[in-house]
Design a protein around this motif. Structure first.
Motif, PDB file in Angstrom:
ATOM      1  N   ARG A 212      42.725  33.619  35.899  1.00  0.00           N
ATOM      2  CA  ARG A 212      43.243  33.546  34.523  1.00  0.00           C
ATOM      3  C   ARG A 212      43.178  34.905  33.839  1.00  0.00           C
ATOM      4  NH1 ARG A 212      40.268  27.772  33.069  1.00  0.00           N
ATOM      5  NH2 ARG A 212      40.375  27.017  35.222  1.00  0.00           N
ATOM      6  N   VAL A 213      42.003  35.516  33.809  1.00  0.00           N
ATOM      7  CA  VAL A 213      41.898  36.783  33.059  1.00  0.00           C
ATOM      8  C   VAL A 213      42.631  37.911  33.795  1.00  0.00           C
ATOM      9  CG1 VAL A 213      40.326  38.500  32.109  1.00  0.00           C
ATOM     10  CG2 VAL A 213      39.765  36.069  31.953  1.00  0.00           C
ATOM     11  N   LEU A 214      42.398  38.066  35.092  1.00  0.00           N
ATOM     12  CA  LEU A 214      43.103  39.132  35.809  1.00  0.00           C
ATOM     13  C   LEU A 214      44.603  38.863  35.804  1.00  0.00           C
ATOM     14  CD1 LEU A 214      40.766  39.974  38.838  1.00  0.00           C
ATOM     15  CD2 LEU A 214      40.825  40.960  36.531  1.00  0.00           C
ATOM     16  N   HIS A 215      44.962  37.614  35.931  1.00  0.00           N
ATOM     17  CA  HIS A 215      46.372  37.236  35.884  1.00  0.00           C
ATOM     18  C   HIS A 215      46.966  37.592  34.515  1.00  0.00           C
ATOM     19  CE1 HIS A 215      49.808  35.135  37.371  1.00  0.00           C
ATOM     20  NE2 HIS A 215      49.810  34.269  36.377  1.00  0.00           N
ATOM     21  N   PHE A 216      46.189  37.368  33.485  1.00  0.00           N
ATOM     22  CA  PHE A 216      46.623  37.725  32.134  1.00  0.00           C
ATOM     23  C   PHE A 216      46.911  39.232  32.051  1.00  0.00           C
ATOM     24  CE2 PHE A 216      45.391  39.487  28.018  1.00  0.00           C
ATOM     25  CZ  PHE A 216      46.215  38.789  27.167  1.00  0.00           C
ATOM     26  N   PHE A 217      46.027  40.032  32.611  1.00  0.00           N
ATOM     27  CA  PHE A 217      46.272  41.483  32.598  1.00  0.00           C
ATOM     28  C   PHE A 217      47.534  41.826  33.389  1.00  0.00           C
ATOM     29  CE2 PHE A 217      42.110  41.966  30.782  1.00  0.00           C
ATOM     30  CZ  PHE A 217      42.168  43.177  30.120  1.00  0.00           C
ATOM     31  N   GLU A 218      47.698  41.201  34.522  1.00  0.00           N
ATOM     32  CA  GLU A 218      48.886  41.515  35.343  1.00  0.00           C
ATOM     33  C   GLU A 218      50.169  41.175  34.595  1.00  0.00           C
ATOM     34  OE1 GLU A 218      48.263  39.337  38.954  1.00  0.00           O
ATOM     35  OE2 GLU A 218      46.962  40.879  39.821  1.00  0.00           O
ATOM     36  N   LEU A 219      50.149  40.020  33.927  1.00  0.00           N
ATOM     37  CA  LEU A 219      51.375  39.580  33.254  1.00  0.00           C
ATOM     38  C   LEU A 219      51.643  40.333  31.957  1.00  0.00           C
ATOM     39  CD1 LEU A 219      51.360  35.679  33.381  1.00  0.00           C
ATOM     40  CD2 LEU A 219      52.613  37.277  34.816  1.00  0.00           C
ATOM     41  N   ASN A 220      50.592  40.550  31.209  1.00  0.00           N
ATOM     42  CA  ASN A 220      50.782  41.022  29.835  1.00  0.00           C
ATOM     43  C   ASN A 220      50.431  42.482  29.614  1.00  0.00           C
ATOM     44  OD1 ASN A 220      51.409  38.427  28.271  1.00  0.00           O
ATOM     45  ND2 ASN A 220      49.626  37.894  29.515  1.00  0.00           N
ATOM     46  N   LEU A 221      49.501  42.975  30.360  1.00  0.00           N
ATOM     47  CA  LEU A 221      49.015  44.333  30.116  1.00  0.00           C
ATOM     48  C   LEU A 221      48.978  45.129  31.422  1.00  0.00           C
ATOM     49  CD1 LEU A 221      46.035  43.279  27.846  1.00  0.00           C
ATOM     50  CD2 LEU A 221      48.089  44.435  27.046  1.00  0.00           C
ATOM     51  N   GLY A 236      43.386  40.427  42.063  1.00  0.00           N
ATOM     52  CA  GLY A 236      42.477  39.448  42.671  1.00  0.00           C
ATOM     53  C   GLY A 236      41.957  39.897  44.034  1.00  0.00           C
ATOM     54  N   ARG A 237      42.572  40.934  44.594  1.00  0.00           N
ATOM     55  CA  ARG A 237      42.069  41.418  45.892  1.00  0.00           C
ATOM     56  C   ARG A 237      40.904  42.384  45.724  1.00  0.00           C
ATOM     57  NH1 ARG A 237      47.794  42.539  48.764  1.00  0.00           N
ATOM     58  NH2 ARG A 237      48.550  40.398  48.645  1.00  0.00           N
ATOM     59  N   LEU A 238      40.668  42.802  44.477  1.00  0.00           N
ATOM     60  CA  LEU A 238      39.524  43.682  44.225  1.00  0.00           C
ATOM     61  C   LEU A 238      38.283  42.817  43.990  1.00  0.00           C
ATOM     62  CD1 LEU A 238      41.340  46.174  41.801  1.00  0.00           C
ATOM     63  CD2 LEU A 238      40.967  46.420  44.267  1.00  0.00           C
ATOM     64  N   ALA A 239      37.129  43.447  44.079  1.00  0.00           N
ATOM     65  CA  ALA A 239      35.884  42.675  43.913  1.00  0.00           C
ATOM     66  C   ALA A 239      35.307  42.907  42.512  1.00  0.00           C
ATOM     67  CB  ALA A 239      34.881  43.110  44.966  1.00  0.00           C
ATOM     68  N   PHE A 240      34.709  41.864  41.979  1.00  0.00           N
ATOM     69  CA  PHE A 240      34.069  41.993  40.664  1.00  0.00           C
ATOM     70  C   PHE A 240      32.722  42.692  40.796  1.00  0.00           C
ATOM     71  CE2 PHE A 240      36.861  38.371  39.784  1.00  0.00           C
ATOM     72  CZ  PHE A 240      37.354  38.745  38.544  1.00  0.00           C
ATOM     73  N   SER A 241      32.454  43.534  39.826  1.00  0.00           N
ATOM     74  CA  SER A 241      31.104  44.098  39.721  1.00  0.00           C
ATOM     75  C   SER A 241      30.607  43.798  38.301  1.00  0.00           C
ATOM     76  CB  SER A 241      31.190  45.593  40.005  1.00  0.00           C
ATOM     77  OG  SER A 241      30.160  46.273  39.382  1.00  0.00           O
ATOM     78  N   VAL A 332      29.936  34.200  28.977  1.00  0.00           N
ATOM     79  CA  VAL A 332      30.067  35.655  28.786  1.00  0.00           C
ATOM     80  C   VAL A 332      30.173  36.348  30.143  1.00  0.00           C
ATOM     81  CG1 VAL A 332      28.823  35.731  26.576  1.00  0.00           C
ATOM     82  CG2 VAL A 332      27.546  35.993  28.685  1.00  0.00           C
ATOM     83  N   SER A 333      31.093  37.294  30.195  1.00  0.00           N
ATOM     84  CA  SER A 333      31.218  38.071  31.423  1.00  0.00           C
ATOM     85  C   SER A 333      31.814  39.431  31.108  1.00  0.00           C
ATOM     86  CB  SER A 333      32.149  37.346  32.411  1.00  0.00           C
ATOM     87  OG  SER A 333      32.433  38.195  33.492  1.00  0.00           O
ATOM     88  N   SER A 334      31.165  40.477  31.550  1.00  0.00           N
ATOM     89  CA  SER A 334      31.811  41.787  31.515  1.00  0.00           C
ATOM     90  C   SER A 334      31.839  42.302  32.952  1.00  0.00           C
ATOM     91  CB  SER A 334      31.111  42.744  30.561  1.00  0.00           C
ATOM     92  OG  SER A 334      29.743  42.568  30.608  1.00  0.00           O
ATOM     93  N   PHE A 335      32.909  42.989  33.274  1.00  0.00           N
ATOM     94  CA  PHE A 335      33.056  43.368  34.689  1.00  0.00           C
ATOM     95  C   PHE A 335      33.857  44.649  34.872  1.00  0.00           C
ATOM     96  CE2 PHE A 335      36.600  40.467  33.718  1.00  0.00           C
ATOM     97  CZ  PHE A 335      37.698  41.191  34.163  1.00  0.00           C
ATOM     98  N   ASN A 336      33.618  45.275  36.022  1.00  0.00           N
ATOM     99  CA  ASN A 336      34.504  46.300  36.578  1.00  0.00           C
ATOM    100  C   ASN A 336      35.110  45.678  37.827  1.00  0.00           C
ATOM    101  OD1 ASN A 336      33.453  48.104  34.677  1.00  0.00           O
ATOM    102  ND2 ASN A 336      31.815  48.730  36.072  1.00  0.00           N
ATOM    103  N   LEU A 337      36.174  46.256  38.326  1.00  0.00           N
ATOM    104  CA  LEU A 337      36.725  45.828  39.613  1.00  0.00           C
ATOM    105  C   LEU A 337      36.562  46.983  40.589  1.00  0.00           C
ATOM    106  CD1 LEU A 337      40.058  44.000  38.655  1.00  0.00           C
ATOM    107  CD2 LEU A 337      37.823  42.993  39.190  1.00  0.00           C
ATOM    108  N   VAL A 338      36.126  46.658  41.772  1.00  0.00           N
ATOM    109  CA  VAL A 338      35.916  47.717  42.775  1.00  0.00           C
ATOM    110  C   VAL A 338      36.608  47.337  44.088  1.00  0.00           C
ATOM    111  CG1 VAL A 338      33.740  48.552  41.816  1.00  0.00           C
ATOM    112  CG2 VAL A 338      33.689  46.673  43.437  1.00  0.00           C
ATOM    113  N   ARG A 339      36.986  48.361  44.836  1.00  0.00           N
ATOM    114  CA  ARG A 339      37.559  48.118  46.166  1.00  0.00           C
ATOM    115  C   ARG A 339      36.434  47.804  47.126  1.00  0.00           C
ATOM    116  NH1 ARG A 339      42.032  49.527  44.336  1.00  0.00           N
ATOM    117  NH2 ARG A 339      42.302  51.189  43.273  1.00  0.00           N
ATOM    118  N   GLU A 340      36.636  46.769  47.949  1.00  0.00           N
ATOM    119  CA  GLU A 340      35.541  46.368  48.856  1.00  0.00           C
ATOM    120  C   GLU A 340      35.498  47.265  50.081  1.00  0.00           C
ATOM    121  OE1 GLU A 340      34.535  41.787  48.427  1.00  0.00           O
ATOM    122  OE2 GLU A 340      36.672  42.137  48.646  1.00  0.00           O
TER     123      GLU A 340
END
Ligand SMILES: O=C(O)CCC(=O)C(=O)O
Ligand SMILES: [Fe+2]
Length: 340
Positions: A212-221, A236-241, A332-340
């Motif tokens: 939902r959230v990553l999809h929101f970024f892809e679609l809108n931002l 979604g292929r990146l990993a959450f940190s 609550v969630s805050s995150f970065n995305l990292v390549r695995e």
């Protein structure tokens, strides 16, 4: 209809929570008897600069007055409300037009009466699939997501999902104690890491964030996605940190609050899980970026309804306001995305 306006009449005694009132067709404020108006669905509505003010309000206890925010909205939003017909501008996740179940999406007001008011508007991404969402510009200048900007995604989490997270968090809270050694904890804030709440909660949390959230970024931002994560699709292929103990459900009881801080990750997503009558108080306060912590006290407090995704960047200073009674649950969630 454009232009906001406000009227002031003397108010004495305790100030009650903010109310919203629609301006009349010529921008005139309503009478005090109308101050119990709930906000209409705001989709398609351009909310003008609103000037918080207060006046003696006959619908409240004698001696009390409430803060009223007058605002004007596009005429079609008013008629959509009046007729009860579905308002335009929102799409369900299935892509059909729908009325946001989050009736008002937001109650926003300044903690202090005379600050310049925030601008709130509906926003829509460019892509064919774009979802409608709201942006609250907490101060000027502002740039969507990156500066003085809080995004609100209606219906990010369904009622049933909110309830299931609350239920498992409550069950867990009853058998674990608050970690009073941690910096944020008072005895009235219990922070329950989703990874301790069972597989179902973990799966739901992951689904909310990735699908939902990553999809929101892809679609809108997509440009924000590119600048934050180095790519605008396949996020979604990146990993959450995440930081330690997140994602989590914050469980606030009376007196519980979260002091001013910033989350220091690329993206923060907070979602109120509780029903509106589950608690009094609460809300999340936001401060303008780059002006030094709480220096001018010019905070904006958002009290979005259950299920609305509140999304902002990791530099934004914010605080969970004290709960006065009842129990307030927030995912609550805050995150970065990292390549695995
Ligand atoms: O309770 C809130 O509104 C804010 C919580 C928060 O900022 C956090 O958990 O990092
Ligand atoms: Fe936070």
């Amino acid at each position: 209809m454009d232009g906001g306006g406000a009227a002031r009449a003397a108010g004495k005694g305790p100030v009650r929570g903010p109310k919203w009132a629609l301006l009349g067709p010529r921008g005139e404020p309503p009478g005090p008897e109308q101050c119990t108006f709930l906000p209409p669905p705001l989709s398609g509505a351009q909310v003008s600069d609103a000037v918080p003010t207060s006046f003696q309000c006959s619908c409240l206890e004698r001696g009390a007055h409430c803060d009223v925010i007058y605002y004007s909205v596009a005429a079609d939003a008013v008629s959509a409300t009046a007729s009860g017909s579905p308002c335009s501008g929102f799409l369900s996740r299935g892509g059909e037009r729908c009325q946001p179940t989050a009736r008002s999406v937001i109650t926003t007001y300044y903690g202090r009466a005379n600050e310049k008011s925030p601008r709130m508007q509906t926003a829509r991404g460019d892509g064919a699939q774009a979802q409608s969402y709201y942006e609250v510009q907490t101060a000027a200048p502002s740039r969507p997501f990156f500066e003085n900007s809080v995004l609100l995604i209606p219906d990010l989490v369904s009622r049933a999902e909110c309830h299931s997270l609350i239920e498992v968090a409550d069950r867990h809270a009853s058998v674990t104690s608050v970690d009073s050694s941690s910096s944020f904890a008072g005895t009235c804030l219990h922070r329950l890491p989703v990874c301790e709440l069972g597989l179902e909660a973990e799966a739901l949390s992951f689904n909310i964030l990735r699908d939902r959230v990553l999809h929101f970024f892809e679609l809108n931002l997509p440009e924000a996605a590119e600048s934050l994560f180095g790519q605008r699709s396949n996020l979604g292929r990146l990993a959450f940190s995440h930081s330690r103990a997140e994602p989590a459900v914050n469980r606030y009881t009376a007196g519980g609050e979260f002091s001013i801080h910033h989350d220091a990750h690329s993206v923060t997503v907070n979602v109120l899980l509780s029903e509106p009558d589950a608690f009094l108080g609460g809300g999340t306060a936001f401060w303008p970026q780059g002006r030094g912590s709480s220096a001018d006290g010019a905070e904006v407090v958002l009290q979005p309804p259950r299920g609305v995704g509140v999304v902002f960047n990791g530099h934004v200073e914010h605080a969970g306001r004290p709960v006065l009674s009842g129990v307030r649950h927030v995912f609550v969630s805050s995150f970065n995305l990292v390549r695995e």
